[in-house]
Design a protein around this motif. Sequence first.
Motif, PDB file in Angstrom:
ATOM      1  N   TYR A 155      -7.238  -3.987 -31.351  1.00  0.00           N
ATOM      2  CA  TYR A 155      -8.644  -3.137 -31.123  1.00  0.00           C
ATOM      3  C   TYR A 155      -9.613  -4.096 -31.127  1.00  0.00           C
ATOM      4  N   SER A 196      -8.392  -2.332 -38.521  1.00  0.00           N
ATOM      5  CA  SER A 196      -7.753  -1.227 -37.723  1.00  0.00           C
ATOM      6  C   SER A 196      -7.113  -0.106 -38.723  1.00  0.00           C
ATOM      7  N   SER A 217      -9.582   2.837 -36.474  1.00  0.00           N
ATOM      8  CA  SER A 217     -10.072   1.450 -36.457  1.00  0.00           C
ATOM      9  C   SER A 217     -11.456   1.251 -36.887  1.00  0.00           C
ATOM     10  N   VAL A 220     -14.718  -0.411 -35.072  1.00  0.00           N
ATOM     11  CA  VAL A 220     -15.127  -1.218 -33.924  1.00  0.00           C
ATOM     12  C   VAL A 220     -16.246  -2.136 -33.990  1.00  0.00           C
ATOM     13  N   TRP A 259     -13.589   3.889 -34.368  1.00  0.00           N
ATOM     14  CA  TRP A 259     -13.011   4.367 -33.177  1.00  0.00           C
ATOM     15  C   TRP A 259     -12.896   5.712 -32.671  1.00  0.00           C
TER      16      TRP A 259
END
Length: 379
Positions: free
Chosen positions: A307, A325, A352, A354, A371
Amino acid sequence: MEPPAKKLRPYVTKFQRRKAEEIEGKTGSEANNVNHNESEERNDVKELFISDETVLDYDDRVYRSVLPRKVARASRISKSPVWCLRWCPKFSHLLSTCSDDAVKLYDVMKNEKIKLVRTLHHSSPVKHCDWSRSSRQLLTSTFSGNVNVFDFLNQGTISNKLKVDEQLSVGKWWKGDDNMVLLGGENSFLASFDMRTGKEACKYKFKSGKILSFDFLSGSTSFIASSDLVNRQSAEHNLIVWDLRTGAKLSSQIYHERYTCPYVVVHPSGANILAQTTGNYIARFSSQKPYRLDKFVRYQNHTVNQYPVAFDTTKDGHFVISGSSNGTVVCYKHNNGNYMRTVPLLVKDEVSCVDVQCHPVIPGMVAVGDWDGTLHVLT
């Protein structure tokens, strides 16, 4: 008792009075047709540049970093990942970009809930954004290669545009010059432009795959960029230091492990470079040539798992705060890499993180985008 003195008024000729009446008649008829939404937008733009009392209070104090303890506010702002978060350096609002063709500004200080203040629509999804030094101009870069500059001194309208032929992934103002921008994207695209003329100032030529992140080194004469190019023979090209004005490659022999670095940050002191790696740790490098890897300090109590997990440092540089994550935020001490604390997010499943951004003024306040499209504010 003497009567009060009369107020003196300037003499106005008949021609001036007649002309003023004609102008008032025209403007009066036009004022009735003004859209109510435009007046609301003007008020919203004015409110953007009114700092909250809490921000003003902390701005006068000596900054002492504090670690966040819990999630104070959370709001689902999109169905797509929150790619980028940016605190306004001088005021109390927060900027977010998602894959829904809009840049949204939120006020998280004056209300108990996260309040949407203004929406800036685009023709394609926006990947990255950056505030100018004055906090009055906003730079946005889109997947379609459009670069827009929003001028909040002129009601938040677009004051400048730029079009490139590649899909953009990151764009920033030069440090110390709000007329120059540095852009990176697909197919090894990495170049700087003069927004006054719209012309390319310098191109940094190298086959390095997609540009994932970059940051300026101290002195603003060079910068470090990370890419997703890692092959079987060599992984030495995923971090490169460039000369900003000449385009010369200063060093590519920096990181030799076969991991990509989705996010890089230069420490506030200017002494170190921190790079998030897909090896589930943050690596630390010297900011002086030959940019050696610090083999004794690693920040490795979080996971990345492919990610684009970001991280940030506090304003004084004492702590490193990274996303993970597994839906948590992990805090480290910068000087030795010691693990300090884990703050879980208010999510049912492991989503996750970001982007992570520490507030530039208020200690312990951290914005986190995940996410799943949720914005979290930690205190």
